[in-house]
Each structure stands twice: as C-alpha cells, then as structure tokens.
Write an enzyme that holds these catalytic residues in place. Structure first.
Site, PDB file in Angstrom:
ATOM      1  N   CYS A  91       0.899  -1.134  -0.005  1.00 27.21           N
ATOM      2  CA  CYS A  91       0.103   0.048  -0.083  1.00 27.21           C
ATOM      3  C   CYS A  91       0.903   1.146   0.084  1.00 27.21           C
ATOM      4  O   CYS A  91       0.407   2.177  -0.406  1.00 27.21           O
ATOM      5  CB  CYS A  91      -0.881   0.008   1.199  1.00 27.21           C
ATOM      6  SG  CYS A  91      -0.447  -0.063   2.732  1.00 27.21           S
ATOM      7  N   LYS A 164      -6.389  -9.741  10.168  1.00 29.79           N
ATOM      8  CA  LYS A 164      -6.570  -8.134   9.963  1.00 29.79           C
ATOM      9  C   LYS A 164      -8.088  -7.877   9.768  1.00 29.79           C
ATOM     10  O   LYS A 164      -8.355  -7.935   8.766  1.00 29.79           O
ATOM     11  CB  LYS A 164      -5.510  -8.002   8.854  1.00 29.79           C
ATOM     12  CG  LYS A 164      -5.263  -6.170   8.834  1.00 29.79           C
ATOM     13  CD  LYS A 164      -4.011  -5.982   7.901  1.00 29.79           C
ATOM     14  CE  LYS A 164      -4.020  -4.466   7.693  1.00 29.79           C
ATOM     15  NZ  LYS A 164      -2.777  -4.451   6.881  1.00 29.79           N
ATOM     16  N   ARG A 174      -2.285   5.599   8.059  1.00 29.03           N
ATOM     17  CA  ARG A 174      -2.441   5.890   6.533  1.00 29.03           C
ATOM     18  C   ARG A 174      -1.661   7.475   6.109  1.00 29.03           C
ATOM     19  O   ARG A 174      -0.977   7.530   5.323  1.00 29.03           O
ATOM     20  CB  ARG A 174      -3.616   5.616   6.095  1.00 29.03           C
ATOM     21  CG  ARG A 174      -4.105   4.198   5.989  1.00 29.03           C
ATOM     22  CD  ARG A 174      -5.411   3.892   5.733  1.00 29.03           C
ATOM     23  NE  ARG A 174      -5.551   2.503   5.830  1.00 29.03           N
ATOM     24  CZ  ARG A 174      -6.967   1.937   5.641  1.00 29.03           C
ATOM     25  NH1 ARG A 174      -8.068   2.513   5.495  1.00 29.03           N
ATOM     26  NH2 ARG A 174      -7.069   0.642   6.140  1.00 29.03           N
ATOM     27  N   ARG A 186     -10.916  -1.302   1.667  1.00 24.67           N
ATOM     28  CA  ARG A 186      -9.915  -2.580   1.763  1.00 24.67           C
ATOM     29  C   ARG A 186     -10.924  -3.640   2.217  1.00 24.67           C
ATOM     30  O   ARG A 186     -10.435  -4.882   2.684  1.00 24.67           O
ATOM     31  CB  ARG A 186      -8.737  -2.471   2.747  1.00 24.67           C
ATOM     32  CG  ARG A 186      -7.827  -1.443   2.345  1.00 24.67           C
ATOM     33  CD  ARG A 186      -6.511  -1.289   2.856  1.00 24.67           C
ATOM     34  NE  ARG A 186      -5.854  -0.511   2.190  1.00 24.67           N
ATOM     35  CZ  ARG A 186      -4.889   0.545   2.600  1.00 24.67           C
ATOM     36  NH1 ARG A 186      -4.677   0.512   3.887  1.00 24.67           N
ATOM     37  NH2 ARG A 186      -4.140   1.216   1.921  1.00 24.67           N
ATOM     38  N   LYS A 217      -4.939  -8.049  14.634  1.00 24.07           N
ATOM     39  CA  LYS A 217      -4.872  -6.488  14.342  1.00 24.07           C
ATOM     40  C   LYS A 217      -6.235  -5.592  14.000  1.00 24.07           C
ATOM     41  O   LYS A 217      -6.913  -6.345  13.012  1.00 24.07           O
ATOM     42  CB  LYS A 217      -3.953  -6.130  13.287  1.00 24.07           C
ATOM     43  CG  LYS A 217      -3.768  -4.984  12.841  1.00 24.07           C
ATOM     44  CD  LYS A 217      -2.592  -4.557  12.009  1.00 24.07           C
ATOM     45  CE  LYS A 217      -2.710  -3.307  11.467  1.00 24.07           C
ATOM     46  NZ  LYS A 217      -2.013  -3.105   9.921  1.00 24.07           N
ATOM     47  N   TYR A 282       3.275   1.497  19.504  1.00 21.55           N
ATOM     48  CA  TYR A 282       4.163   2.791  19.201  1.00 21.55           C
ATOM     49  C   TYR A 282       4.190   3.394  20.662  1.00 21.55           C
ATOM     50  O   TYR A 282       4.989   4.518  20.792  1.00 21.55           O
ATOM     51  CB  TYR A 282       3.102   3.820  18.504  1.00 21.55           C
ATOM     52  CG  TYR A 282       2.779   3.208  17.087  1.00 21.55           C
ATOM     53  CD1 TYR A 282       3.611   3.532  16.097  1.00 21.55           C
ATOM     54  CD2 TYR A 282       1.316   2.666  17.092  1.00 21.55           C
ATOM     55  CE1 TYR A 282       3.220   3.124  14.870  1.00 21.55           C
ATOM     56  CE2 TYR A 282       1.217   2.139  15.798  1.00 21.55           C
ATOM     57  CZ  TYR A 282       2.051   2.256  14.624  1.00 21.55           C
ATOM     58  OH  TYR A 282       1.643   2.121  13.683  1.00 21.55           O
TER      59      TYR A 282
HETATM   60  C1  PBG Z   1      -0.176  -2.203   5.677  1.00 23.93           C
HETATM   61  C2  PBG Z   1      -0.568  -2.030   7.163  1.00 23.93           C
HETATM   62  C3  PBG Z   1      -1.343  -1.152   7.821  1.00 23.93           C
HETATM   63  C4  PBG Z   1      -0.942  -1.016   9.264  1.00 23.93           C
HETATM   64  C5  PBG Z   1       0.097  -1.896   9.382  1.00 23.93           C
HETATM   65  N1  PBG Z   1       0.422  -2.444   8.337  1.00 23.93           N
HETATM   66  C6  PBG Z   1      -2.353  -0.170   7.364  1.00 23.93           C
HETATM   67  C7  PBG Z   1      -3.667  -0.707   6.719  1.00 23.93           C
HETATM   68  O1  PBG Z   1      -3.987  -1.863   6.348  1.00 23.93           O
HETATM   69  O2  PBG Z   1      -4.251   0.212   6.085  1.00 23.93           O
HETATM   70  C8  PBG Z   1      -1.658  -0.079  10.189  1.00 23.93           C
HETATM   71  C9  PBG Z   1      -1.058   0.006  11.611  1.00 23.93           C
HETATM   72  C10 PBG Z   1      -1.486   1.010  12.483  1.00 23.93           C
HETATM   73  O3  PBG Z   1      -2.708   1.691  12.104  1.00 23.93           O
HETATM   74  O4  PBG Z   1      -0.953   1.471  13.305  1.00 23.93           O
HETATM   75  N2  PBG Z   1       1.005  -2.060   5.277  1.00 23.93           N
END
Ligand code: PBG
Length: 297
Positions: A91, A164, A174, A186, A217, A282
C-alpha cells in the site's frame, strides 16, 4: 516490538501530526530513535518504508536499493543487537494505495503473491531477521515460505498478520505511511469487524502454510479474538496496538482528560491478559521505561 517509519531523504525527523510523538525518519537520523529504544531494552523493531516514488507495480518495494532494503543493511551493520522485522505490503508503494495489484478496480490476489515473493526475498537478502506479511492476501504465508526455502532462507521466520480487520483505527497510520487508498476500501481483503469465526479460519490456514507467529490487528477492540486464537494455536500470538489506539490516548491525555501512563499500561495489560505473547506498539519506549522503573532496573 516498536514500529519505525523510514522515509527517503536526508536529515528528516518528520512529526506525524495525527500521531504525536511518532516520526518519519531518514536513514541518516533513525539511529536517534533506535538509541532511545535500546536504552530502555527494546531491541525488536518492525520497519515501514515511505518510498520516493510510487507506481502501479510497487517497484520500489522489491528493488535492491529500495528504502527498506537499504535500511535493513545499514541497521544490521550499525546495530548488531537489533532484531529487524520488515512489513511486507504494497500500500505504501502503489500509486493507488491498495495492498496489491489492482485489475479493474479489484485486487488481483495471485498477481500480488508474485510480487510478495520478490519483496520478501529482497528484504531477507538485505538481512531482515523476520518478515511480516500484512496485506491479507490469500496464500501469502505459503508462497513466502516456499520462496524463502527455495532460496536458502529456511530458517527465517514469518510473523503473519493472519487476522486483520477492515478497521477505522488505522487512519493515523495511513497519514504516517501515506497509504490512503485512492478509491474504494480494503473490505474485499481485510476482515469483517463483526466476524470471529473467519478469524479462526484465517489463523488455521496461516499456521498450516507455515506461519511461525500469528498476529491479530487491531488489538483493543479485538481482545476476544486474541483470546480465542490463543486457545486454538500453538505458535506465539502477537497483536498490533494500532495507530488509532495510540492516538486516542495521546489526544485525551494532551487535553488533560485522562492520565497518560496509567491508561497506556492498562491498555497494554489488557492485551497481555487476553493472551498476547507479543505486542507491536508505538508506546514501546514509554511502556518499557515504566516497566523498567517498576521492576527497579
Ligand atoms: C499495511 C499496514 C497497515 C498497518 C500496518 N500495516 C495499514 C492498513 O492496513 O491500512 C496499520 C498499522 C496502524 O494503524 O498502526 N501495510
């Protein structure tokens, strides 16, 4: 595990407005962040890259001199004590901001698998200790496992973002990774937030395909999912304390509405209690500082 955003360029420490306290780092300055992490005992990092240019093939994601490939080889030399994980997704590298190859506004699953092979191999050749595919592409773990085995990297583990959800908690990320989808959403590849049975299926598939760690996640609104998964798998369970979960605490605490450290620790503790063996957060520096103090280290 601490996430780190790496951006092309020099002398950059770019604050991410929607994630106070988190920065995009250029390679010549990221040691500042890593020194702070190591000082409190955090030696595991997961890298996200913000490339110079994006296209519809995500070329920068798998080229030898890509931002992540460069970052991994530099950090391996500079910090031998680090354990470096790389996020595998497209992405950030696609001009349309989706997690894979798009054909007529739809994600082409199998074309994306071919790119994932290239991305995984290039990260591992650069020295990544572990790869973490996050795109929810069907078959991604099996494909990456086969590719790494065929190329002499049988001992490199895979941490799969197995479950996810199509969550609104990713919005600040993002911004951070400049990966907002330019059209659509998505939901065709990420999971329905109301569905837990599908989460179990996704995890079982990933373990069969060879996942060494499975991840849920986001974390906070999915503690029940972490708990169910912990009961059915025999690999470590990770969770991702995502950007929105981080920013909510920062925002409320900055307004004086909640007490930052206590709420942060309570949130992280709930993830442990639910069954997470590993937390990507974080808050890594702040939480580790408090844990150290409490343990009298
Ligand atoms: C995709 C990815 C995302 C996150 C980690 N890997 C974003 C998404 O799926 O839009 C999100 C992590 C976060 O919100 O801290 N590369």
């Amino acid at each position: 595990i601490a996430p780190i955003f790496i951006i092309e360029g020099e002398n950059i420490k770019n604050p991410i407005l929607s994630m106070p306290g988190v920065f995009q780092w250029s390679l010549d300055r990221v040691h500042e962040e890593i020194n702070n992490l190591l000082a409190v005992g955090v030696s595991r990092i997961i890298l996200f890259g913000i490339p110079e240019s994006k296209d519809n093939k995500a070329s920068d994601a798998y080229k030898d001199s890509g931002i992540i490939q460069n970052a991994v080889s530099k950090l391996r030399l500079e910090f031998p004590e680090l354990f470096i994980i790389t996020d595998l997704c497209f992405c950030e590298y696609m001009d349309h901001g989706h997690c894979g190859v798009i054909d007529k506004e739809e994600l082409d699953n199998d074309a994306t698998l071919l790119l994932l092979r290239k991305q995984a191999l290039s990260h591992v050749q650069a020295g990544a200790h572990m790869v973490a595919p996050s795109g929810m592409i069907d078959g991604m773990v099996g494909e990456i496992r086969t590719c790494l085995d065929e190329n002499g990297f049988a001992s490199i583990p895979i941490m799969s973002y197995a479950v996810k959800y199509a969550s609104s908690f990713y919005a600040p990320f993002r911004d951070a990774a400049s990966s907002v989808p330019q059209f659509g959403d998505r939901k065709s590849y990420q999971m329905d937030c109301g569905n837990i049975r599908e989460a179990l299926k996704e995890v079982e598939l990933d373990v069969l395909e060879g996942a060494d760690i499975v991840m849920v996640k986001p974390a906070l609104s999915y503690l029940d999912v972490i708990n169910e998964i912990k009961k059915i798998v025999h690999v470590p369970v990770a969770c991702y304390n995502v950007s929105g979960e981080y920013s909510m605490i920062q925002a409320a605490a900055n307004n004086g509405w909640i007490e930052h450290d206590n709420v942060m620790m309570e949130m992280l503790l709930s993830m442990k209690r639910a069954g997470a063996d590993i937390i990507v957060t974080y808050f890594a520096i702040q939480a580790s500082t408090i844990i150290k103090q409490n343990n009298g280290i």
